[in-house]
Motif scaffolding. Structure first.
Motif, PDB file in Angstrom:
ATOM      1  N   LEU A 115       0.826  -1.209   0.000  1.00 40.63           N
ATOM      2  CA  LEU A 115       0.000   0.000   0.000  1.00 40.63           C
ATOM      3  C   LEU A 115       0.860   1.260   0.000  1.00 40.63           C
ATOM      4  N   VAL A 116       1.938   1.202   0.815  1.00 40.87           N
ATOM      5  CA  VAL A 116       2.825   2.372   0.876  1.00 40.87           C
ATOM      6  C   VAL A 116       3.516   2.584  -0.462  1.00 40.87           C
ATOM      7  N   VAL A 117       4.051   1.468  -1.011  1.00 44.48           N
ATOM      8  CA  VAL A 117       4.799   1.569  -2.264  1.00 44.48           C
ATOM      9  C   VAL A 117       3.897   2.012  -3.406  1.00 44.48           C
ATOM     10  N   GLU A 118       2.699   1.426  -3.468  1.00 44.39           N
ATOM     11  CA  GLU A 118       1.798   1.768  -4.561  1.00 44.39           C
ATOM     12  C   GLU A 118       1.181   3.146  -4.382  1.00 44.39           C
ATOM     13  N   GLY A 119       1.092   3.595  -3.127  1.00 46.11           N
ATOM     14  CA  GLY A 119       0.507   4.908  -2.886  1.00 46.11           C
ATOM     15  C   GLY A 119       1.504   6.054  -2.940  1.00 46.11           C
ATOM     16  N   ALA A 120       2.779   5.734  -2.727  1.00 45.49           N
ATOM     17  CA  ALA A 120       3.793   6.795  -2.707  1.00 45.49           C
ATOM     18  C   ALA A 120       4.296   7.043  -4.124  1.00 45.49           C
ATOM     19  N   LEU A 121       3.455   7.704  -4.914  1.00 43.71           N
ATOM     20  CA  LEU A 121       3.791   7.887  -6.322  1.00 43.71           C
ATOM     21  C   LEU A 121       4.840   8.967  -6.548  1.00 43.71           C
ATOM     22  N   ASP A 122       5.162   9.761  -5.506  1.00 48.84           N
ATOM     23  CA  ASP A 122       6.243  10.735  -5.672  1.00 48.84           C
ATOM     24  C   ASP A 122       7.576  10.165  -5.173  1.00 48.84           C
ATOM     25  N   TYR A 123       7.577   8.878  -4.801  1.00 44.05           N
ATOM     26  CA  TYR A 123       8.804   8.189  -4.415  1.00 44.05           C
ATOM     27  C   TYR A 123       9.146   7.156  -5.489  1.00 44.05           C
ATOM     28  N   ALA A 124      10.324   7.288  -6.052  1.00 43.78           N
ATOM     29  CA  ALA A 124      10.785   6.314  -7.048  1.00 43.78           C
ATOM     30  C   ALA A 124      11.477   5.173  -6.299  1.00 43.78           C
ATOM     31  N   ILE A 125      10.873   3.980  -6.336  1.00 42.42           N
ATOM     32  CA  ILE A 125      11.424   2.808  -5.649  1.00 42.42           C
ATOM     33  C   ILE A 125      11.608   1.705  -6.679  1.00 42.42           C
ATOM     34  N   PHE A 126      12.837   1.204  -6.777  1.00 39.16           N
ATOM     35  CA  PHE A 126      13.102   0.088  -7.689  1.00 39.16           C
ATOM     36  C   PHE A 126      14.331  -0.669  -7.208  1.00 39.16           C
ATOM     37  N   ILE A 127      14.490  -1.879  -7.743  1.00 43.09           N
ATOM     38  CA  ILE A 127      15.580  -2.760  -7.333  1.00 43.09           C
ATOM     39  C   ILE A 127      16.380  -3.141  -8.573  1.00 43.09           C
ATOM     40  N   THR A 128      17.695  -3.201  -8.379  1.00 43.48           N
ATOM     41  CA  THR A 128      18.569  -3.640  -9.466  1.00 43.48           C
ATOM     42  C   THR A 128      19.352  -4.857  -9.005  1.00 43.48           C
ATOM     43  N   ASP A 129      19.934  -5.583  -9.984  1.00 42.37           N
ATOM     44  CA  ASP A 129      20.751  -6.741  -9.630  1.00 42.37           C
ATOM     45  C   ASP A 129      22.173  -6.301  -9.297  1.00 42.37           C
ATOM     46  N   GLU A 159      24.702  -6.180 -11.027  1.00 43.73           N
ATOM     47  CA  GLU A 159      25.309  -5.408 -12.110  1.00 43.73           C
ATOM     48  C   GLU A 159      24.565  -4.093 -12.347  1.00 43.73           C
ATOM     49  N   ASP A 160      23.659  -3.788 -11.436  1.00 43.90           N
ATOM     50  CA  ASP A 160      22.885  -2.544 -11.468  1.00 43.90           C
ATOM     51  C   ASP A 160      21.933  -2.479 -12.669  1.00 43.90           C
ATOM     52  N   ARG A 161      21.377  -3.623 -13.024  1.00 38.79           N
ATOM     53  CA  ARG A 161      20.318  -3.654 -14.029  1.00 38.79           C
ATOM     54  C   ARG A 161      18.982  -3.793 -13.318  1.00 38.79           C
ATOM     55  N   ILE A 162      17.995  -3.083 -13.790  1.00 41.13           N
ATOM     56  CA  ILE A 162      16.704  -2.995 -13.107  1.00 41.13           C
ATOM     57  C   ILE A 162      15.983  -4.342 -13.171  1.00 41.13           C
ATOM     58  N   THR A 163      15.565  -4.813 -11.978  1.00 42.15           N
ATOM     59  CA  THR A 163      14.821  -6.078 -11.899  1.00 42.15           C
ATOM     60  C   THR A 163      13.388  -5.860 -11.422  1.00 42.15           C
ATOM     61  N   ASP A 164      13.164  -4.892 -10.553  1.00 41.88           N
ATOM     62  CA  ASP A 164      11.820  -4.599 -10.029  1.00 41.88           C
ATOM     63  C   ASP A 164      11.562  -3.097 -10.176  1.00 41.88           C
ATOM     64  N   TRP A 165      10.507  -2.783 -10.914  1.00 44.19           N
ATOM     65  CA  TRP A 165      10.181  -1.385 -11.209  1.00 44.19           C
ATOM     66  C   TRP A 165       8.789  -1.104 -10.630  1.00 44.19           C
ATOM     67  N   LEU A 166       8.760  -0.460  -9.459  1.00 41.77           N
ATOM     68  CA  LEU A 166       7.517  -0.279  -8.724  1.00 41.77           C
ATOM     69  C   LEU A 166       6.742   0.947  -9.231  1.00 41.77           C
ATOM     70  N   PRO A 167       5.446   1.060  -8.864  1.00 45.34           N
ATOM     71  CA  PRO A 167       4.607   2.133  -9.429  1.00 45.34           C
ATOM     72  C   PRO A 167       5.171   3.537  -9.231  1.00 45.34           C
ATOM     73  N   GLY A 168       5.781   3.802  -8.073  1.00 45.06           N
ATOM     74  CA  GLY A 168       6.339   5.133  -7.843  1.00 45.06           C
ATOM     75  C   GLY A 168       7.417   5.492  -8.849  1.00 45.06           C
ATOM     76  N   ALA A 169       8.263   4.512  -9.191  1.00 47.88           N
ATOM     77  CA  ALA A 169       9.319   4.755 -10.175  1.00 47.88           C
ATOM     78  C   ALA A 169       8.716   5.062 -11.536  1.00 47.88           C
ATOM     79  N   ALA A 170       7.666   4.338 -11.898  1.00 46.26           N
ATOM     80  CA  ALA A 170       7.005   4.593 -13.176  1.00 46.26           C
ATOM     81  C   ALA A 170       6.389   5.981 -13.199  1.00 46.26           C
ATOM     82  N   SER A 171       5.814   6.400 -12.060  1.00 46.78           N
ATOM     83  CA  SER A 171       5.190   7.724 -11.991  1.00 46.78           C
ATOM     84  C   SER A 171       6.224   8.839 -12.068  1.00 46.78           C
ATOM     85  N   VAL A 172       7.355   8.669 -11.392  1.00 47.55           N
ATOM     86  CA  VAL A 172       8.367   9.726 -11.337  1.00 47.55           C
ATOM     87  C   VAL A 172       9.140   9.830 -12.645  1.00 47.55           C
ATOM     88  N   PHE A 173       9.536   8.678 -13.223  1.00 54.14           N
ATOM     89  CA  PHE A 173      10.433   8.705 -14.380  1.00 54.14           C
ATOM     90  C   PHE A 173       9.736   8.483 -15.722  1.00 54.14           C
TER      91      PHE A 173
END
Length: 627
Positions: free
Chosen positions: A186-200, A202-216
């Motif tokens: 709920l926090v992650v999906e609701g915090a659309l002004d927070y870009a949250i994502f995970i990389t492996d 090698e710093d390649r994106i593996t998880d791209w959460l809704p806030g990251a999509a909204s910000v970038f």
């Protein structure tokens, strides 16, 4: 036969334990598991009734959490106080199953009234402990007839609760984890002004959460698999900032991520966040968690504010006037421009916030101080004020006039938080005004005197039979004197200049027979008017009858400064003509000129005069006080 029955009972109980264990592994709902546990135990013990009581309210009560064979108003509703004499409390304290074959004969503890009312006669309480021996509650098997619970029954219940405790603990953790995950989601999906994502790693994106999509702006399908450097600006990628950030996080566990980033559409967003290293159980780096808040609007506002403040300081530091800002509550200075020290004669540090306000107020003249403080209080209430006051500078003791413009500075809600102002030094303007006022008064006074002198000259000229030409000549002398006043640009004329000007009006060039000498002496405008007429009369007579008529004549005009008995300055001027034969100087000449010298100067200038017709020419002495 009895042995066969016992063996069959053991088999059923083992089957119940196995069935319950299998059921508990598959089910993730605690209430369903507890109700199934009650059903199985009531069935295998043949009582038809069982319930599980959960300790709640920090050990103050027991709640009937699950059960079978009970009315709907019991399970999920009844709460029992954990009194010292209840069968439940007794069993938990004993930490082992407690059997009561007939509650009517029970002396060890009390049985709850609702159980008696339900017809319970015998019961078995088995405490349930979570891992770590933390009490959870009880499994209670109830019978409506006297029942001799055997040792095998007791051991079965003890084994059953030993199995039940870890199941309950696991389901608690599953529930807490699910709640935590739900909250996180709920926090992650609701915090659309927070870009949250995970990389492996090698710093390649593996998880791209809704806030990251909204910000970038990139969708998960577009972002996953891409290096996180796609978010860095071209200049930061060129400078290697993307690699530096990851290396810092890899080395130190985390790294700040505070910079401008790139949006999908090419625009820029400012992120305040961090990069945290993720490690596996072997402490190897397995990825990076990146969390950052979109603060673009605040950053733009901050930069605009900084630019505005820089412009304000440039203006304030270049201005010749003092620009200041005060706290509206305390009236203490928070900022003063560099011109403060030049105007007030003290360092600005002495009046800035944290210092005594009186250090500034003491510079204001006592007559003005109250009005200045009243003006500041009026501005604090929201009213702009313009006023003037005087200060005395401590470094040179000079009194200065200040023109003040004070105004309120309000916040977004319209509340006065600070007050500002501009102090300008208007001392020279004040002095110029005073000089102009004095000049106007002097001009009026001089005009009246001049009119009086002209009237007197006219009357004397006409009364003694003089012509209009004589009158015009004398007016010319007055005109020359006033020309000198204008030339000097003040209300005084230097005596030597006046003498030479008058002589020059009668002879084309200064002949060798004329001597003019004396110290620098200034006459006032009032003295100049009368003295110029006296010099004119002496010069005219010298041209007509005396030293300036004949080549043999000589003229000496000299003066000196003396002091009277009260040590006041006086001027002593001697006009001496020589080389004029007495037979050519027999004219009495007691006309207007002599009257002016002997009478008018005495009256108008408080002068002492002496006019003598000597054997070889005129000798005139004029002595008058100087101001």
């Amino acid at each position: 036969m009895a042995e066969h029955v016992r063996n069959e009972d053991r088999r059923k109980r083992q089957q119940v334990l196995a069935d319950f264990g299998e059921f508990a592994l598959e089910c993730q709902d605690l209430d369903t598991v507890l109700n199934e546990a009650c059903r199985l135990v009531a069935d295998v013990l043949g009582t038809g009734r069982a319930k599980i009581l959960e300790i709640q309210n920090a050990g103050r009560c027991l709640f009937v959490r699950a059960g079978v064979g009970w009315n709907p108003d019991v399970v999920g509703h009844v709460r029992l106080p954990m009194s010292e004499h209840s069968s439940e409390t007794f069993a938990i304290a004993q930490a082992r199953p407690v059997i009561s074959q007939d509650i009517r004969a029970e002396k060890r503890f009390e049985v709850p009234a609702f159980m008696k009312a339900a017809g319970v006669v015998a019961l078995a309480n088995a405490p349930i402990f979570l891992p770590g021996r933390k009490p959870y509650g009880l499994l209670q098997v109830d019978a409506t007839e006297a029942r001799d619970f055997t040792d095998e029954d007791t051991e079965f219940l003890r084994t059953y609760t030993i199995l039940l405790g870890p199941v309950i603990d696991r389901l608690h953790k599953v529930r807490d984890l699910r709640a935590s995950e739900d909250r996180f989601r709920l926090v992650v999906e609701g915090a659309l002004d927070y870009a949250i994502f995970i990389t492996d790693s090698e710093d390649r994106i593996t998880d791209w959460l809704p806030g990251a999509a909204s910000v970038f702006g990139w969708t998960p399908g577009e972002a996953v698999g891409q290096p996180s450097s796609i978010l860095f600006t071209p200049e930061d990628r060129k400078a290697g900032e993307d690699a530096k950030e990851i290396e810092t996080a890899r080395r130190e566990g985390s790294a700040p991520d505070v910079r401008w980033h790139l949006h999908k559409d090419g625009s820029r967003v400012f992120i305040e966040g961090s990069v945290t290293t993720l490690r596996d159980e072997g402490t190897q780096v397995c990825g990076f968690l990146k969390i950052g808040q979109n603060v673009t609007e605040r950053r733009i506002a901050d930069e605009a504010l900084q630019e505005s403040e820089a412009r304000f300081r440039q203006f304030a530091e270049a201005a010749s006037s003092v620009v200041w800002v005060r706290n509206a509550e305390t009236l203490r200075f928070e900022y003063v421009s560099p011109a403060f020290e030049r105007l007030y004669g003290i360092p600005s540090e002495q009046v800035l916030a944290g210092h005594d306000l009186k250090a500034w107020a003491k510079l204001i003249l006592a007559d003005d101080r109250g009005r200045v403080m009243d003006a500041l209080r009026s501005v604090r209430s929201g009213e702009p004020i313009q006023h003037e006051f005087r200060i005395r500078r401590p470094n040179d003791g000079e009194e200065r006039w200040i023109s003040a413009t004070d105004f309120p500075l309000v916040d977004a809600a319209g509340r006065v938080q600070r007050i500002g102002g501009i102090y300008s030094d208007i001392t020279e303007e004040k002095r110029t005004g005073l000089r102009l006022e004095t000049l106007v008064n002097e001009l009026q006074h001089r005009s009246r005197n001049l009119l009086g002198v002209i009237t007197s000259v006219a009357n004397q000229t006409l009364s003694q039979g003089g012509s209009m030409a004589d009158f015009e000549i004398r007016l010319g002398a007055l005109g020359r004197a006033h020309g000198l006043l204008s030339q000097f640009g003040s209300d005084t004329v230097e005596l030597g200049a006046l003498v030479r000007l008058e002589l020059a009006a009668h002879v084309s060039a200064a002949p060798p027979k004329v001597v003019v000498a004396g110290p620098t002496v200034h006459l006032t405008a009032r003295q100049v008017q009368n003295f110029a007429l006296a010099l004119h009369e002496l010069s005219t007579n010298a041209v007509k009858y005396g030293a300036l008529k004949r080549d043999t004549g000589r003229l000496s005009v000299t003066w000196a400064l003396t002091r009277d008995q009260r040590d006041r300055r006086r001027l002593l001027l001697n006009w001496i003509e020589s080389g004029v034969p007495i037979q050519h100087a027999t004219v009495t000449r007691r006309g207007y000129g002599r009257e002016l010298i002997e009478n008018a100067l005495t009256y108008a200038l408080r002068a002492r005069t002496e006019y003598v017709l000597g054997e070889d020419g005129v000798r005139c002495q004029i002595e008058l006080p100087l101001t």
